[in-house]
Write a protein that holds these residues in place. Structure first.
Motif, PDB file in Angstrom:
ATOM      1  N   ASN A  12       0.856  -1.189   0.000  1.00 45.06           N
ATOM      2  CA  ASN A  12       0.000   0.000   0.000  1.00 45.06           C
ATOM      3  C   ASN A  12       0.890   1.235   0.000  1.00 45.06           C
ATOM      4  N   GLY A  13       0.271   2.402  -0.007  1.00 43.97           N
ATOM      5  CA  GLY A  13       1.022   3.649  -0.037  1.00 43.97           C
ATOM      6  C   GLY A  13       1.367   4.215   1.309  1.00 43.97           C
ATOM      7  N   GLY A  14       1.080   3.449   2.384  1.00 40.99           N
ATOM      8  CA  GLY A  14       1.450   3.874   3.730  1.00 40.99           C
ATOM      9  C   GLY A  14       0.757   5.148   4.175  1.00 40.99           C
ATOM     10  N   GLN A  15       1.291   5.711   5.244  1.00 42.93           N
ATOM     11  CA  GLN A  15       0.735   6.955   5.776  1.00 42.93           C
ATOM     12  C   GLN A  15       0.838   8.080   4.755  1.00 42.93           C
ATOM     13  N   ALA A  16       1.880   8.036   3.914  1.00 43.99           N
ATOM     14  CA  ALA A  16       2.055   9.096   2.925  1.00 43.99           C
ATOM     15  C   ALA A  16       0.850   9.186   1.995  1.00 43.99           C
ATOM     16  N   ALA A  17       0.433   8.063   1.433  1.00 39.02           N
ATOM     17  CA  ALA A  17      -0.717   8.063   0.527  1.00 39.02           C
ATOM     18  C   ALA A  17      -2.000   8.445   1.259  1.00 39.02           C
ATOM     19  N   LEU A  18      -2.156   7.949   2.483  1.00 35.45           N
ATOM     20  CA  LEU A  18      -3.365   8.269   3.245  1.00 35.45           C
ATOM     21  C   LEU A  18      -3.481   9.763   3.507  1.00 35.45           C
ATOM     22  N   LEU A  19      -2.369  10.399   3.913  1.00 29.17           N
ATOM     23  CA  LEU A  19      -2.433  11.833   4.228  1.00 29.17           C
ATOM     24  C   LEU A  19      -2.633  12.653   2.965  1.00 29.17           C
ATOM     25  N   ALA A  20      -1.931  12.301   1.895  1.00 34.28           N
ATOM     26  CA  ALA A  20      -2.135  13.014   0.633  1.00 34.28           C
ATOM     27  C   ALA A  20      -3.587  12.857   0.172  1.00 34.28           C
ATOM     28  N   GLY A  21      -4.103  11.635   0.287  1.00 33.84           N
ATOM     29  CA  GLY A  21      -5.487  11.392  -0.098  1.00 33.84           C
ATOM     30  C   GLY A  21      -6.476  12.103   0.791  1.00 33.84           C
ATOM     31  N   ASN A  22      -6.204  12.146   2.097  1.00 35.30           N
ATOM     32  CA  ASN A  22      -7.088  12.833   3.022  1.00 35.30           C
ATOM     33  C   ASN A  22      -7.157  14.323   2.693  1.00 35.30           C
ATOM     34  N   GLY A  23      -6.013  14.898   2.299  1.00 35.47           N
ATOM     35  CA  GLY A  23      -6.017  16.290   1.880  1.00 35.47           C
ATOM     36  C   GLY A  23      -6.878  16.504   0.645  1.00 35.47           C
ATOM     37  N   PRO A  35       2.107  16.776   8.077  1.00 35.12           N
ATOM     38  CA  PRO A  35       1.503  18.041   7.628  1.00 35.12           C
ATOM     39  C   PRO A  35       1.821  18.379   6.178  1.00 35.12           C
ATOM     40  N   THR A  36       3.051  18.103   5.740  1.00 35.82           N
ATOM     41  CA  THR A  36       3.435  18.376   4.351  1.00 35.82           C
ATOM     42  C   THR A  36       2.593  17.554   3.379  1.00 35.82           C
ATOM     43  N   LEU A  37       2.393  16.278   3.719  1.00 37.27           N
ATOM     44  CA  LEU A  37       1.621  15.405   2.845  1.00 37.27           C
ATOM     45  C   LEU A  37       0.153  15.826   2.780  1.00 37.27           C
ATOM     46  N   LEU A  38      -0.433  16.114   3.933  1.00 32.97           N
ATOM     47  CA  LEU A  38      -1.821  16.582   3.947  1.00 32.97           C
ATOM     48  C   LEU A  38      -1.936  17.889   3.183  1.00 32.97           C
ATOM     49  N   GLY A  39      -0.958  18.772   3.380  1.00 32.12           N
ATOM     50  CA  GLY A  39      -0.975  20.063   2.706  1.00 32.12           C
ATOM     51  C   GLY A  39      -0.884  19.936   1.199  1.00 32.12           C
ATOM     52  N   SER A  40      -0.148  18.943   0.724  1.00 34.34           N
ATOM     53  CA  SER A  40      -0.043  18.731  -0.712  1.00 34.34           C
ATOM     54  C   SER A  40      -1.394  18.368  -1.309  1.00 34.34           C
ATOM     55  N   GLY A  41      -2.144  17.522  -0.599  1.00 37.31           N
ATOM     56  CA  GLY A  41      -3.482  17.173  -1.063  1.00 37.31           C
ATOM     57  C   GLY A  41      -4.435  18.348  -1.011  1.00 37.31           C
ATOM     58  N   LEU A  42      -4.341  19.143   0.047  1.00 34.68           N
ATOM     59  CA  LEU A  42      -5.195  20.322   0.163  1.00 34.68           C
ATOM     60  C   LEU A  42      -4.894  21.330  -0.938  1.00 34.68           C
ATOM     61  N   ALA A  43      -3.605  21.469  -1.284  1.00 36.35           N
ATOM     62  CA  ALA A  43      -3.209  22.444  -2.298  1.00 36.35           C
ATOM     63  C   ALA A  43      -3.821  22.136  -3.652  1.00 36.35           C
ATOM     64  N   GLU A  44      -4.037  20.862  -3.950  1.00 33.32           N
ATOM     65  CA  GLU A  44      -4.652  20.513  -5.234  1.00 33.32           C
ATOM     66  C   GLU A  44      -6.071  21.040  -5.345  1.00 33.32           C
ATOM     67  N   GLY A  45      -6.704  21.246  -4.190  1.00 34.85           N
ATOM     68  CA  GLY A  45      -8.042  21.828  -4.191  1.00 34.85           C
ATOM     69  C   GLY A  45      -8.030  23.310  -3.911  1.00 34.85           C
ATOM     70  N   GLY A  46      -6.849  23.927  -3.972  1.00 41.19           N
ATOM     71  CA  GLY A  46      -6.750  25.367  -3.761  1.00 41.19           C
ATOM     72  C   GLY A  46      -6.843  25.788  -2.311  1.00 41.19           C
ATOM     73  N   ARG A  47      -6.583  24.870  -1.388  1.00 45.06           N
ATOM     74  CA  ARG A  47      -6.671  25.192   0.042  1.00 45.06           C
ATOM     75  C   ARG A  47      -5.300  25.482   0.632  1.00 45.06           C
ATOM     76  N   LYS A  48      -5.303  26.173   1.758  1.00 48.88           N
ATOM     77  CA  LYS A  48      -4.077  26.507   2.458  1.00 48.88           C
ATOM     78  C   LYS A  48      -3.550  25.304   3.240  1.00 48.88           C
ATOM     79  N   PRO A  49      -2.276  25.328   3.641  1.00 47.70           N
ATOM     80  CA  PRO A  49      -1.733  24.233   4.453  1.00 47.70           C
ATOM     81  C   PRO A  49      -2.490  24.100   5.770  1.00 47.70           C
ATOM     82  N   PRO A  50      -2.481  22.918   6.366  1.00 47.37           N
ATOM     83  CA  PRO A  50      -3.211  22.720   7.619  1.00 47.37           C
ATOM     84  C   PRO A  50      -2.488  23.338   8.812  1.00 47.37           C
ATOM     85  N   ALA A  51      -3.234  23.629   9.839  1.00 49.81           N
ATOM     86  CA  ALA A  51      -2.618  23.971  11.126  1.00 49.81           C
ATOM     87  C   ALA A  51      -2.043  22.691  11.716  1.00 49.81           C
TER      88      ALA A  51
END
Length: 447
Positions: free
Chosen positions: A162-173, A197-213
């Motif tokens: 699987n893609g590990g925590q990295a894929a999960l956080l990117a996907g969650n973003g 946070p970097t991984l989640l932020g990368s997923g959020l950025a694809e939707g035009g969102r700011k990095p997470p707190a």
């Protein structure tokens, strides 16, 4: 007459000889049955050496525990051995308590080497640096880890499923970016948690969102009121016009439930409307059942997973094995992503051993070594897992174009939501987050 025996004396002699020969044959057969001679019921003839592997996971700790993974490995071995073994080889599974520590992870790896394991299969550890080094020195592959450390996606002897925590956080973003203007991430204050946070932020950025707190939290606390207050303050809530939704996602393993207990108490006091979210492994069906189902705190929560939802028919073969060979072992929950990962990892092992026996390697050999397994994993074009993952291949051309985590060859995740107390799919099929992972800033190595 000289040189001839009387027939009356020959018959007793022959009878005695026959008895002695029969007794010797019976003894030899009995010894063969006692020693096993590497032959299993249903084996395709011949005598083949047993194959030893190890599965480890933390158990009985104050942080994340995964007792279902070694338990699933043992059940799988009982099932496969009852059906002829792996291409005629008996499968021997040794287990180890990793104890959520660097010392425990290194000890388990060294034990695997000392006991002749040809692979470590379907295991969990956050401490990649501690366990990969001993395995690499001995040439023992790490097949189908949980994906909790970056080393699992960097070492040439690691074969993730699987893609590990990295894929999960990117996907969650990616999942949260559709509905959330502001996101707070509550994650472990550990080395392994620093890249989340970097991984989640990368997923959020694809939707035009700011990095997470980024809200750091101890991974073994009994109360998270302070972290819940920070997360709620950072995420905010609906404004008077119903826009500007805030979301809080927590990735704390076993302590995720504890965090949301603290969070819901604050939310109730402040009458805030904030969507909650997490990833599979921190929130799953067992937790939903335990916390009240549709009346619990996770109703409506977004959850990102690796695999199809637990109710999917593609899990039926695993469920059948658990029913027949787990002997009511309550450590094994078929909805647990750790158990699911172990099942998939052993499915891959079975394909690899059968491929070796069918000409992938030296099919005249009665034994299988770690180098044989590594060679076949590197050579094989693709492994099917019954639709639970895409076709898996660890050949160079299938690597991810990123320095930190190139061995994420399965970049698919699933978007799920809690409805009526059950995890259900938000959309059909898998979501490929490969591009999101490639675009994420370099994080260095953790674990």
């Amino acid at each position: 007459m000289t040189g001839r025996r009387n027939p009356s004396t020959i018959r007793p002699f022959l009878a005695k000889a026959v008895k002695v020969t029969a007794a010797a044959m019976a003894t030899a057969v009995g010894a063969s049955l006692l020693t096993g001679c590497g032959v299993l019921p249903g084996a395709a003839g011949g005598s083949r050496e047993p194959i030893t592997v190890m599965t480890w996971a933390p158990e009985g700790t104050t942080a994340t525990n995964m007792p279902g993974m070694p338990a699933m490995a043992k059940a799988y071995a009982r099932w496969v051995n009852a059906n002829g073994g792996l291409a005629g080889h008996e499968l021997k599974v040794i287990t180890c308590n990793e104890r959520n520590s660097t010392v425990g992870a290194a000890r388990c790896a060294k034990q695997a080497v000392q006991q002749g394991a040809v692979a470590v299969v379907g295991s969990y550890s956050q401490h990649g640096r501690a366990f990969m080094a001993p395995l690499e020195v001995a040439g023992v592959p790490f097949l189908g880890g949980y994906g909790a450390s970056d080393q699992e996606f960097a070492s040439s002897l690691s074969y993730p499923v699987n893609g590990g925590q990295a894929a999960l956080l990117a996907g969650n973003g990616r999942q949260l970016s559709r509905d959330c203007d502001r996101v707070s991430l509550v994650r472990p204050d550990t080395v392994a948690g620093d890249g989340l946070p970097t991984l989640l932020g990368s997923g959020l950025a694809e939707g035009g969102r700011k990095p997470p707190a980024d809200i750091r939290a101890p991974e073994d606390a009994n109360d998270y009121t302070a972290q819940a207050r920070k997360a709620l303050s950072s995420a905010g809530a609906f404004d008077a016009y119903g826009s500007g939704r805030g979301c809080v996602t927590a990735v704390l393993g076993d302590r995720t439930e504890t965090f949301f207990d603290s969070f819901r108490r604050l939310e109730g006091e402040a009458a805030r409307d904030v969507r909650v979210a997490s990833v599979l492994g921190s929130v799953g069906q067992p937790l939903l059942d335990r916390t009240g189902g549709k009346d619990g705190p996770f109703e409506g929560a977004y959850v990102t997973g690796w695999y199809p939802v637990a109710s999917d028919a593609r899990w039926d073969p695993m469920r059948e094995v658990i029913r027949e060979h787990a002997f009511a072992d309550n450590r094994i929950d078929p909805a647990d992503p750790g158990v699911q990962t172990t099942w998939i990892a052993y499915t891959v092992l079975k394909v690899i051993i059968e491929s070796l026996a069918n000409g992938g390697g030296d099919d005249d050999k009665d034994s299988v070594s770690a180098s044989d397994v590594v060679g076949e994993l590197n050579r094989i074009e693709g492994v099917e897992t019954g639709g639970l993952t895409p076709t898996l291949s660890w050949r160079l051309e299938h690597m991810l174009a990123t320095r930190d985590i190139p061995r994420i060859i399965n970049r698919d995740v699933t978007f799920q939501v809690v409805r009526q107390g059950r995890l259900v799919s938000v959309k059909e099929g898998f979501v490929d987050v490969g591009d999101t992972l490639v675009q994420a800033p370099s994080r260095g190595h953790s674990g």
